[in-house]
Design a protein around this motif. Structure first.
Motif, short mmCIF file in Angstrom:
data_model
loop_
_atom_site.label_atom_id
_atom_site.label_comp_id
_atom_site.label_asym_id
_atom_site.label_seq_id
_atom_site.Cartn_x
_atom_site.Cartn_y
_atom_site.Cartn_z
N MET A 145 28.05 34.84 35.34
CA MET A 145 27.95 35.35 36.71
C MET A 145 28.53 36.75 36.81
O MET A 145 28.00 37.61 37.53
CB MET A 145 28.69 34.40 37.68
N VAL A 146 29.62 36.99 36.07
CA VAL A 146 30.27 38.30 36.13
C VAL A 146 29.51 39.34 35.30
O VAL A 146 29.16 40.41 35.79
CB VAL A 146 31.74 38.20 35.66
N LEU A 147 29.25 39.00 34.03
CA LEU A 147 28.70 40.00 33.11
C LEU A 147 27.20 40.22 33.30
O LEU A 147 26.72 41.34 33.18
CB LEU A 147 29.00 39.62 31.65
N GLN A 148 26.47 39.13 33.57
CA GLN A 148 25.02 39.30 33.76
C GLN A 148 24.64 39.38 35.23
O GLN A 148 23.69 40.04 35.60
CB GLN A 148 24.26 38.13 33.11
N GLY A 149 25.42 38.68 36.08
CA GLY A 149 25.08 38.63 37.50
C GLY A 149 25.74 39.73 38.30
O GLY A 149 25.49 39.87 39.50
N SER A 171 31.86 40.00 41.17
CA SER A 171 33.27 40.27 40.91
C SER A 171 33.92 38.96 40.45
O SER A 171 33.41 37.88 40.74
CB SER A 171 33.97 40.76 42.17
N ASN A 172 35.04 39.09 39.73
CA ASN A 172 35.75 37.89 39.25
C ASN A 172 36.06 36.95 40.41
O ASN A 172 35.88 35.74 40.31
CB ASN A 172 37.04 38.29 38.55
N GLU A 193 34.67 33.17 40.94
CA GLU A 193 35.66 32.10 41.01
C GLU A 193 35.49 31.29 42.30
O GLU A 193 35.51 30.06 42.28
CB GLU A 193 37.06 32.72 40.95
N GLN A 194 35.30 32.02 43.39
CA GLN A 194 35.13 31.39 44.70
C GLN A 194 33.91 30.47 44.70
O GLN A 194 33.98 29.33 45.15
CB GLN A 194 34.96 32.50 45.76
N GLU A 195 32.80 30.97 44.15
CA GLU A 195 31.56 30.17 44.17
C GLU A 195 31.68 28.93 43.28
O GLU A 195 31.09 27.89 43.57
CB GLU A 195 30.37 31.01 43.72
N LEU A 196 32.47 29.04 42.22
CA LEU A 196 32.59 27.90 41.30
C LEU A 196 33.58 26.84 41.77
O LEU A 196 33.63 25.74 41.22
CB LEU A 196 32.97 28.39 39.89
N LYS A 197 34.36 27.19 42.78
CA LYS A 197 35.35 26.25 43.30
C LYS A 197 34.67 24.97 43.77
O LYS A 197 33.72 25.02 44.54
CB LYS A 197 36.14 26.89 44.45
N LEU A 241 32.16 25.10 29.64
CA LEU A 241 31.10 25.14 30.65
C LEU A 241 31.53 26.05 31.80
O LEU A 241 30.76 26.90 32.27
CB LEU A 241 30.78 23.72 31.15
N TYR A 242 32.77 25.89 32.22
CA TYR A 242 33.28 26.75 33.30
C TYR A 242 33.26 28.21 32.87
O TYR A 242 32.72 29.07 33.58
CB TYR A 242 34.71 26.34 33.70
N ASN A 243 33.86 28.50 31.71
CA ASN A 243 33.97 29.89 31.26
C ASN A 243 32.61 30.54 31.03
O ASN A 243 32.40 31.71 31.35
CB ASN A 243 34.79 29.97 29.96
N THR A 244 31.67 29.76 30.45
CA THR A 244 30.33 30.29 30.20
C THR A 244 29.66 30.66 31.53
O THR A 244 29.07 31.74 31.66
CB THR A 244 29.47 29.25 29.45
#
Ligand code: ATP
Ligand code: ATP
Ligand code: MG
Ligand code: MG
Ligand code: MG
Ligand code: MG
Ligand code: MG
Length: 267
Positions: free
Chosen positions: A166-170, A173-174, A178-182, A158-161
């Motif tokens: 967010m990175v590939l379609q949105g 930046s990595n 990462e920051q937003e998912l924290k 779920l995290y990786n998807t």
């Protein structure tokens, strides 16, 4: 072998026999697969060919070692489960782990070109695996072990998807992703996927969400409890197991249903 004055060195070897009558789980894990997956350009978050290759190598391990009852794989790891009455290598830890690791690695490398015909394996980036054996004293705890790995699969996937969408379609930046998912929980990630990208996580492939379980299709006609059986009956079951087809499945192994439908796996 003839005795020599050097033979005393043998006594330096330490015994490493695993406790009798316990489940033995050998878990292997790819060494540095984060880097390896970059090098061979695995698709993110899930490269289907890489998973299929892991599963194909694991099936070969199951075929070579009929004492294995079940195996569970996710990402670059696989857990192989030996029955409590397994006597392979007198239950010696080192023998069991190294045999599984090297057999798996050999098949992984042998089959590589079948799954990655366009990615030549380089000696500087050869896949290798580590391994360990852990014993579990009863069925409940073995099942909790299997559940632990499948929950881990779910949480990571779920995290990786979400991260890679967010990175590939949105176009994020990595670091921003990462920051937003924290600090987010599952519901937040489901919402990001659905509201921002129209992705319903439930519709992702089962192999990604649930990992892979391997077991033998022996059917109900076989075992009662093996421990109560004579040597010849046990040999018969071993033969049955050896002949039985190894099934590749991507299903829930946390709930009782999987185990109740297939009572021979743990018997
Ligand atoms: P270690 O040597 O400590 O195990 P590692 O780099 O292998 O380090 P793991 O925690 O085992 O780290 O994670 C494996 C990594 O391999 C994943 O995070 C992912 O980046 C990559 N990986 C494994 N399988 C796949 C796959 N099927 N598709 C894409 N990436 C994968
Ligand atoms: P185990 O699985 O218990 O190790 P094994 O059949 O591998 O059983 P070992 O005691 O390891 O038995 O002995 C390895 C055997 O492999 C040797 O006895 C020999 O028959 C054979 N062997 C190994 N290397 C060579 C070689 N270079 N040339 C010829 N035969 C070899
Ligand atoms: Mg590791
Ligand atoms: Mg790893
Ligand atoms: Mg891993
Ligand atoms: Mg040998
Ligand atoms: Mg030898």
């Amino acid at each position: 072998m003839a005795n020599s004055r050097f033979e005393y060195v043998k006594s330096f070897e330490q015994p490493d026999v695993l406790l009798p009558n316990t489940w033995i789980v050998v878990r292997i894990d790819g060494r540095g697969f984060h880097k390896l997956s970059d090098h061979y350009a695995f698709a993110k978050p899930n490269d289907r060919r890489a998973l299929d290759l892991m599963n194909a190598a694991a099936v070969e391990v199951m075929k070579e070692l009929p004492d294995l009852c079940i195996a569970y794989g996710v990402s670059d790891e696989y857990s192989f489960v030996f029955h409590p009455n397994c006597q392979l290598f007198e239950r010696r830890n080192g023998k069991l782990v190294t045999t599984i690791v090297s057999t798996f690695t050999a098949h992984y490398i042998y089959k590589w070109s079948e799954y990655f015909p366009d990615r030549l394996l380089l000696p500087s980036h050869l896949p290798s695996f580590d391994g360990r054996a852990v014993i579990y004293p009863n069925n409940r705890i073995l099942r909790d072990y299997m559940s632990w790995r499948q929950v881990d699969c779910h949480i990571n996937n779920l995290y990786n998807t979400t991260f890679w969408t967010m990175v590939l379609q949105g176009g994020m930046s990595n670091t921003d992703a990462e920051q937003e998912l924290k600090g987010t929980v599952s519901a937040d990630k489901n919402e990001i996927l659905f509201k921002r990208f129209g992705i319903n996580y439930n519709n992702e492939l089962e192999i990604y969400k649930k990992g892979t379980v391997l077991y033998r299709q022996v059917y109900e006609e076989s075992p009662v409890s093996e421990s109560k059986q004579s040597r010849s009956q046990q040999d018969k079951i071993r033969k049955l197991r050896r002949k039985a087809q190894v099934v590749i499945d991507h299903v829930d192994i946390i709930k009782d249903e999987f185990w109740e439908k297939r009572p021979w796996i743990l018997s």
